[in-house]
Design an enzyme around this catalytic site. Structure first.
Site, PDB file in Angstrom:
ATOM      1  CG  ASN A  48      27.636  38.624  30.703  1.00 21.98           C
ATOM      2  OD1 ASN A  48      26.881  37.815  31.229  1.00 21.98           O
ATOM      3  ND2 ASN A  48      28.508  38.282  29.783  1.00 21.98           N
ATOM      4  CD  GLN A  76      28.304  43.073  33.019  1.00 20.91           C
ATOM      5  OE1 GLN A  76      27.813  44.176  32.795  1.00 20.91           O
ATOM      6  NE2 GLN A  76      29.351  42.623  32.363  1.00 20.91           N
ATOM      7  CB  SER A  96      35.665  42.781  37.161  1.00 22.30           C
ATOM      8  OG  SER A  96      36.791  42.971  36.333  1.00 22.30           O
ATOM      9  CG  HIS A  98      37.159  45.595  33.048  1.00 21.43           C
ATOM     10  ND1 HIS A  98      37.117  44.468  33.831  1.00 21.43           N
ATOM     11  CD2 HIS A  98      36.460  45.297  31.919  1.00 21.43           C
ATOM     12  CE1 HIS A  98      36.431  43.527  33.215  1.00 21.43           C
ATOM     13  NE2 HIS A  98      36.012  44.018  32.059  1.00 21.43           N
ATOM     14  CB  THR A 134      54.173  40.965  44.174  1.00 23.22           C
ATOM     15  OG1 THR A 134      55.355  40.257  44.534  1.00 23.22           O
ATOM     16  CG2 THR A 134      54.302  42.422  44.581  1.00 23.22           C
ATOM     17  CB  CYS A 222      34.239  37.369  27.623  1.00 19.85           C
ATOM     18  SG  CYS A 222      32.617  36.911  28.224  1.00 19.85           S
TER      19      CYS A 222
END
Length: 298
Positions: A48, A76, A96, A98, A134, A222
């Site tokens: 990343n 990535q 992921s 996003h 859920t 991050c």
């Protein structure tokens, strides 16, 4: 890394493989690290911070030959380069949403058949008893649509983004003295650029670029609030002073050649200004002058 650290506290033995100057795991090191009791190999597909792409298919083949489960973090790489779980020989692959322009807060784990997992949460029967609670239906649909679009646009995006990346790299390396690329120059993600500038603080560079409307970072998103040197840059052999002079820029399909030209124009004078206030650069210039004199004498 944090997950491996947590496993060590529970009694598991973890072997961390070196990556050397290019930031790439050597297959020979991995082979040597395998023990009779090895149950899992986990290697990220692409880094990343410095964008280096690991030899996942080759590693996966070795894992299969030794009957060891193989996981790869493809957060990535998915949507940026071709990713095929069969060609990569992985048993587990995490992604992921996003990172491919999907909604935040949702991801996915590919699990090959006959790969047994234990849940870490208990209660409901959702996700085949592996993740009770859920389901985030809107997030799941968004991730699926993001994957579909990424696949459709991949063949067009890869050469376009790669050309912009190479233009940016050439433009900066040719206009800024003592500038370098962190990580392998070829085996890297199309849109990843990670520069290193001798004699400056990356945080100051990021702030001055931000004032020009240019977004960058000194490390991964991050860990962008941490002032400690990046463990990734340390792993490729950089000293703290060099790590702190690094800048990560990311190029996407919506970026333009005009924007890349703007970055190439703005970075050199900012670096020059920061170096004029840097005691580190003052020492570097002195060394350069002395080396030049010695060469002249020889």
């Amino acid at each position: 890394m944090e997950t491996c650290s947590a496993l060590e506290k529970k009694g598991f033995e973890v072997t961390y493989l070196p990556v050397y100057e290019e930031g790439i795991v050597k297959v020979e090191d991995l082979k040597s690290a395998i023990k009779e009791e090895t149950i899992l190999i986990t290697i990220m597909h692409a880094n990343n911070e410095i964008g280096t792409i690991q030899p996942i298919a080759e590693i996966g083949k070795i894992a299969k030959e030794n009957n060891i489960k193989f996981h790869s973090d493809a957060v990535q790489s998915v949507g940026k380069i071709p990713v095929d779980v069969n060609e990569l020989n992985v048993d587990l692959l995490s992604i992921s949403s996003h990172k491919i322009y999907g909604p935040k807060g949702v991801g996915a784990l590919y699990i090959r058949k006959r790969t047994r997992l234990e849940p870490i949460l208990y209660g409901g029967g959702q996700e085949k008893d592996l993740s009770p609670g859920t389901e985030n239906v809107a997030g799941i649909v968004g991730l699926g649509e993001a994957c579909r679009l990424a696949k459709e646009e991949l063949d067009e995006n890869i050469p376009y983004i790669t050309n912009l990346r190479n233009k940016l790299i050439d433009g900066i390396l040719n206009s800024v003295e003592k500038s370098y690329i962190n990580g392998d120059i070829e085996k890297r993600l199309p849109g990843n650029v990670n520069f290193r500038f001798t004699g400056i603080e990356g945080e100051s560079l990021v702030l001055m670029l931000d004032a020009k409307g240019i977004d960058g970072s000194t490390g991964s998103a991050c860990s962008s609030k941490k002032l400690t040197a990046s463990h990734v840059l340390k792993a490729i052999g950089l000293e703290d002073v060099d790590s702190h002079g690094s800048l990560r820029l990311t190029i996407g399909p919506e970026n333009t050649e005009e924007e890349v030209n703007t970055v190439i124009k703005e970075i050199p004078p900012i670096v020059e200004k920061l170096r004029s206030m840097s005691s580190i650069w003052e020492k570097e210039e002195s060394l350069l002058k002395n080396n030049t004199k010695r060469c002249d004498i020889d």
